[in-house]
Design a protein around this motif. Structure first.
Motif, PDB file in Angstrom:
ATOM      1  N   ASN A 171       0.790  -1.233   0.000  1.00 32.13           N
ATOM      2  CA  ASN A 171       0.000   0.000   0.000  1.00 32.13           C
ATOM      3  C   ASN A 171       0.821   1.281   0.000  1.00 32.13           C
ATOM      4  OD1 ASN A 171      -2.624  -0.936  -0.170  1.00 32.13           O
ATOM      5  ND2 ASN A 171      -2.565  -1.557   1.985  1.00 32.13           N
ATOM      6  N   VAL A 172       1.999   1.228  -0.552  1.00 34.09           N
ATOM      7  CA  VAL A 172       2.779   2.459  -0.714  1.00 34.09           C
ATOM      8  C   VAL A 172       2.171   3.226  -1.885  1.00 34.09           C
ATOM      9  CG1 VAL A 172       5.024   3.389  -1.379  1.00 34.09           C
ATOM     10  CG2 VAL A 172       4.888   1.431   0.164  1.00 34.09           C
ATOM     11  N   SER A 173       1.973   4.543  -1.727  1.00 37.74           N
ATOM     12  CA  SER A 173       1.262   5.246  -2.797  1.00 37.74           C
ATOM     13  C   SER A 173       2.217   5.632  -3.923  1.00 37.74           C
ATOM     14  CB  SER A 173       0.532   6.463  -2.254  1.00 37.74           C
ATOM     15  OG  SER A 173       1.448   7.495  -2.042  1.00 37.74           O
ATOM     16  N   TYR A 174       1.637   5.762  -5.139  1.00 42.06           N
ATOM     17  CA  TYR A 174       2.390   6.079  -6.351  1.00 42.06           C
ATOM     18  C   TYR A 174       3.380   7.213  -6.188  1.00 42.06           C
ATOM     19  CZ  TYR A 174      -0.551   3.639  -9.793  1.00 42.06           C
ATOM     20  OH  TYR A 174      -1.189   2.722 -10.542  1.00 42.06           O
ATOM     21  N   ASP A 175       2.888   8.333  -5.583  1.00 41.26           N
ATOM     22  CA  ASP A 175       3.687   9.563  -5.620  1.00 41.26           C
ATOM     23  C   ASP A 175       4.923   9.478  -4.727  1.00 41.26           C
ATOM     24  OD1 ASP A 175       2.084   9.383  -3.484  1.00 41.26           O
ATOM     25  OD2 ASP A 175       1.401  11.465  -3.459  1.00 41.26           O
TER      26      ASP A 175
ATOM     27  N   PHE B 217      -4.919 -13.856 -16.927  1.00 46.37           N
ATOM     28  CA  PHE B 217      -5.825 -12.711 -16.763  1.00 46.37           C
ATOM     29  C   PHE B 217      -6.193 -12.511 -15.292  1.00 46.37           C
ATOM     30  CE2 PHE B 217      -6.861 -13.058 -21.392  1.00 46.37           C
ATOM     31  CZ  PHE B 217      -6.455 -11.783 -21.706  1.00 46.37           C
ATOM     32  N   ALA B 218      -6.388 -13.609 -14.570  1.00 53.77           N
ATOM     33  CA  ALA B 218      -6.763 -13.490 -13.156  1.00 53.77           C
ATOM     34  C   ALA B 218      -5.644 -12.820 -12.359  1.00 53.77           C
ATOM     35  CB  ALA B 218      -7.087 -14.862 -12.585  1.00 53.77           C
ATOM     36  N   VAL B 219      -4.410 -13.249 -12.604  1.00 50.45           N
ATOM     37  CA  VAL B 219      -3.272 -12.672 -11.888  1.00 50.45           C
ATOM     38  C   VAL B 219      -3.118 -11.193 -12.221  1.00 50.45           C
ATOM     39  CG1 VAL B 219      -0.777 -12.560 -12.158  1.00 50.45           C
ATOM     40  CG2 VAL B 219      -1.812 -14.624 -11.302  1.00 50.45           C
ATOM     41  N   THR B 220      -3.241 -10.860 -13.501  1.00 47.77           N
ATOM     42  CA  THR B 220      -3.117  -9.457 -13.910  1.00 47.77           C
ATOM     43  C   THR B 220      -4.217  -8.622 -13.258  1.00 47.77           C
ATOM     44  OG1 THR B 220      -2.369 -10.322 -16.023  1.00 47.77           O
ATOM     45  CG2 THR B 220      -2.771  -7.968 -15.892  1.00 47.77           C
ATOM     46  N   GLY B 221      -5.437  -9.165 -13.259  1.00 51.73           N
ATOM     47  CA  GLY B 221      -6.547  -8.449 -12.639  1.00 51.73           C
ATOM     48  C   GLY B 221      -6.282  -8.171 -11.171  1.00 51.73           C
ATOM     49  N   ARG B 222      -5.756  -9.180 -10.482  1.00 49.80           N
ATOM     50  CA  ARG B 222      -5.448  -9.028  -9.062  1.00 49.80           C
ATOM     51  C   ARG B 222      -4.428  -7.914  -8.843  1.00 49.80           C
ATOM     52  NH1 ARG B 222      -3.114 -13.963  -5.766  1.00 49.80           N
ATOM     53  NH2 ARG B 222      -2.405 -12.387  -4.318  1.00 49.80           N
ATOM     54  N   MET B 223      -3.419  -7.938  -9.697  1.00 51.44           N
ATOM     55  CA  MET B 223      -2.350  -6.951  -9.564  1.00 51.44           C
ATOM     56  C   MET B 223      -2.878  -5.531  -9.784  1.00 51.44           C
ATOM     57  SD  MET B 223       1.278  -7.438 -11.443  1.00 51.44           S
ATOM     58  CE  MET B 223       0.818  -9.035 -12.002  1.00 51.44           C
ATOM     59  N   LEU B 224      -3.702  -5.379 -10.819  1.00 56.52           N
ATOM     60  CA  LEU B 224      -4.212  -4.042 -11.147  1.00 56.52           C
ATOM     61  C   LEU B 224      -5.177  -3.542 -10.081  1.00 56.52           C
ATOM     62  CD1 LEU B 224      -4.664  -4.503 -14.974  1.00 56.52           C
ATOM     63  CD2 LEU B 224      -3.009  -3.038 -13.833  1.00 56.52           C
ATOM     64  N   GLU B 225      -5.927  -4.458  -9.508  1.00 52.54           N
ATOM     65  CA  GLU B 225      -6.849  -4.111  -8.426  1.00 52.54           C
ATOM     66  C   GLU B 225      -6.064  -3.471  -7.277  1.00 52.54           C
ATOM     67  OE1 GLU B 225      -9.358  -7.183  -6.226  1.00 52.54           O
ATOM     68  OE2 GLU B 225     -10.040  -7.197  -8.307  1.00 52.54           O
ATOM     69  N   MET B 226      -4.892  -4.065  -7.024  1.00 53.90           N
ATOM     70  CA  MET B 226      -4.022  -3.571  -5.962  1.00 53.90           C
ATOM     71  C   MET B 226      -3.616  -2.124  -6.235  1.00 53.90           C
ATOM     72  SD  MET B 226      -1.070  -6.121  -4.946  1.00 53.90           S
ATOM     73  CE  MET B 226       0.086  -5.438  -6.108  1.00 53.90           C
ATOM     74  N   PHE B 227      -3.274  -1.844  -7.484  1.00 55.88           N
ATOM     75  CA  PHE B 227      -2.899  -0.479  -7.844  1.00 55.88           C
ATOM     76  C   PHE B 227      -4.097   0.464  -7.664  1.00 55.88           C
ATOM     77  CE2 PHE B 227       0.488  -2.295 -10.807  1.00 55.88           C
ATOM     78  CZ  PHE B 227       1.502  -1.998  -9.934  1.00 55.88           C
ATOM     79  N   ASN B 228      -5.273   0.009  -8.102  1.00 53.62           N
ATOM     80  CA  ASN B 228      -6.464   0.859  -8.061  1.00 53.62           C
ATOM     81  C   ASN B 228      -6.900   1.183  -6.647  1.00 53.62           C
ATOM     82  OD1 ASN B 228      -6.630   1.070 -10.731  1.00 53.62           O
ATOM     83  ND2 ASN B 228      -8.251  -0.437 -11.013  1.00 53.62           N
ATOM     84  N   LYS B 229      -6.873   0.139  -5.811  1.00 53.70           N
ATOM     85  CA  LYS B 229      -7.285   0.269  -4.417  1.00 53.70           C
ATOM     86  C   LYS B 229      -6.607   1.473  -3.787  1.00 53.70           C
ATOM     87  CE  LYS B 229      -5.376  -2.553  -1.613  1.00 53.70           C
ATOM     88  NZ  LYS B 229      -4.849  -3.890  -1.356  1.00 53.70           N
TER      89      LYS B 229
END
Lengths: 460, 106
Positions: free
Chosen positions: A358-362, B88-100
């Motif tokens: 949970n480290v943020s992008y910036d 696709f499942a792994v990629t989705g999980r990873m991107l979810e993490m970024f979005n969260k």
């Protein structure tokens, strides 16, 4: 009439795939891009299942069984895998794709009695070679990344020569059998063995720090073999998808090479990991620091920067680093992360690890921003990085990594290196940074060291 | 030589498509930020699961008594599906993490 419907669906799928990939390369739309690409391929699979063919065999039972088993394994392993195991998971999946492409060629050969026109047989054998090469290569990469295979167990004598000879043998065999028009079971078996062997020889000598290049080039290879499989089965979506993967993999591979300032061929034939030069003899006294002293120093700093490397992934230290970040945040200490493009074992490895914590992008700085930030940083903490901060790359022309862009800590006021021991990094190169006046060492497991620092920090 | 000429004549459509697709691939993914290196890699890795389509098309024309071919093709389908679905499942999980994280920031 129905044929046209199927063709149109396939065309729509192809367009969706391109849009999906396009969105996947922008941070805001990446998630949607991934879903679009998945929908595109699902459409493609449905068309493949129901497209009217000349035969009545169909074998739907086998198809259903295969998709069901594969789907369950795929979903479960994707759900279960820890984010830190991502590099090996990706190479394992990649190997499966490669083997699947190889099997397509094999089934084609069985169905056609191992004979065909020169161009058909040439393409099928080429695909068999690529698929099996991607498979065995990815499995070796998987073994290396998961620590099941150690570099020293994979020493191949004269590996460059063996590599070139094997490649020529395989390519020669493809041309020969395509010319002859038929191959016996014995010849086919030998060809299988040699193709698999080439994958091993291709990946085995390439060492730890070069792993990002290996993974992205294997990825690209599987894409190419998927495209060639598309030619064999005359499916445009496969051709398109395969080529897109192939070219995106090549871009990523070249990016990684650029980040290390080494040409691709030197990575493949370089045997970087096994080389030991005379330059390693940098000597001096490394100074140690206690966690308590470091904690005090951190608390009274203005700017702190963490430089993560593969060691952070190994020690699973990302979450505890984040806790230090939060604590220092409360004390109004500026806290950033300096990310080197090839830190870790796959492209973007550190970003995924830190995102998990949970480290943020910036807070993440790329190479250029990091270097200007590091010039004015009070304390830089190196967590399991080594070669990407080695000043030899800047000032020692005899060094193997000379010319590689690094995170430059020359102007940073204090540098603290968390490290297990004084052993050189993956590249086998001693790091003069460790002996500089403003550098202090903190030996031990990175996670445990940071836990102690955190405890001390709370008391400051 | 003749072989090469016939090959080109028969596959000219494919050759066009191949060439354009290569350029398209380079264009689509030219400027990719570091944060997305891993998701792009695992996403494109999932796309190489298209081989599943080939395995399905081939098993459909395989004789229902040719068990060797059937077993190999079924294995191909299993592996292709793992690559596709898992990727696709792994990629989705990873991107979810970024979005969260991004949502949190807002």
């Amino acid at each position: 009439m129905t044929m046209v419907v199927f063709d149109i669906v396939l065309f729509v799928a192809a367009v969706l795939l391109i849009i999906g990939l396009r969105k996947l390369s922008h941070p805001d739309s990446a998630s949607r891009g991934n879903s679009l690409a998945a929908i595109a391929l699902a459409l493609g699979v449905l068309v493949a299942i129901f497209y009217p063919l000349q035969t009545q065999n169909n074998n739907y039972l086998y198809i259903g069984l295969g998709v069901l088993i594969g789907g369950i394994i795929g979903v479960v392993s994707a759900k279960k895998v820890a984010m830190t195991e991502m590099p090996e998971m990706v190479s394992l999946f990649n190997g499966f794709g490669g083997l699947s492409a190889g099997l397509i060629s094999l089934v084609w050969l069985i169905n056609n009695g191992s004979s065909g026109t020169a161009s058909d047989l040439g393409v099928v054998l080429f695909n068999l070679f690529l698929g099996l090469l991607a498979f065995s290569g990815s499995i070796i990469a998987y073994g290396k990344l998961s620590g099941k295979l150690k570099d020293e167990h994979l020493k191949i004598p004269f590996s460059t020569a063996v590599n070139i000879i094997l490649l020529l043998v395989n390519l020669g065999a493809i041309f020969y059998f395509a010319y002859v028009g038929v191959l016996s079971t014995l010849h086919l078996s030998l060809f299988l063995v040699f193709s698999l062997l080439y994958g091993v020889v291709f990946v085995a000598p390439i060492g730890g720090a070069d792993m990002p290049v290996v993974i992205s080039s294997l990825n690209s290879l599987t894409g190419i073999t998927a495209a060639v499989s598309g030619i064999i089965t005359d499916n445009k979506l496969m051709l398109l998808g395969g080529v897109l993967v192939g070219s995106s993999g090549i871009i990523l591979t070249l990016l990684m090479c650029k980040a290390m300032n080494r040409p691709l061929l030197s990575v493949i034939f370089g045997n970087f990991s096994s080389a030991k030069g005379s330059e390693n003899q940098v000597q001096g006294n490394a100074k140690e620091v206690t966690p308590a002293d470091l904690a005090v120093q951190l608390a009274y700093s203005q700017r702190v920067c963490v430089v993560p490397g593969y060691g952070m992934a190994v020690a699973q230290a990302q979450k505890i680093v984040k806790e230090v970040e939060e604590l220092l945040d409360e004390k109004d200490v500026e806290f950033k992360y300096a990310i080197h493009p090839v830190a870790g074992r796959m492209p973007g490895h550190m970003n995924v690890l830190l995102a998990e914590a949970n480290v943020s992008y910036d807070k993440l700085l790329d190479l250029d921003d990091a270097n200007s930030y590091l010039d004015t940083t009070d304390v830089a903490i190196i967590v399991g990085a080594n070669d990407v901060v080695n000043p030899s790359a800047l000032d020692d022309p005899s060094s193997k990594i000379y010319g590689m862009p690094i995170l430059n800590l020359a102007k940073t006021k204090n540098v603290v290196v968390l490290k297990r021991s004084m052993n050189p990094g993956y590249a086998g190169i001693q790091n003069p940074l460790f002996f500089k006046d403003n550098t202090k060492m903190l030996f031990g497991d990175a996670k445990k060291s940071i836990e102690v620092i955190l405890r001390e920090l709370k008391e400051v | 030589m003749d072989t090469i000429i016939t090959f080109i004549e028969q596959n000219i459509e494919i050759i066009y498509l191949l060439t354009f697709a290569i350029f398209l691939g380079f264009e689509v993914i030219s400027k990719i930020p570091t944060v997305l290196h891993t998701p792009l890699m695992s996403g494109s890795n999932a796309i190489s699961g298209v081989v599943l389509i080939g395995a399905i098309l081939l098993i459909r024309v395989t004789e229902s008594t040719n068990y060797l071919a059937l077993i190999l093709a079924t294995l191909g389908i299993i592996l292709g599906t793992i690559n596709l679905v898992g990727g696709f499942a792994v990629t989705g999980r990873m991107l979810e993490m970024f979005n969260k994280k991004k949502n949190k920031k807002k």
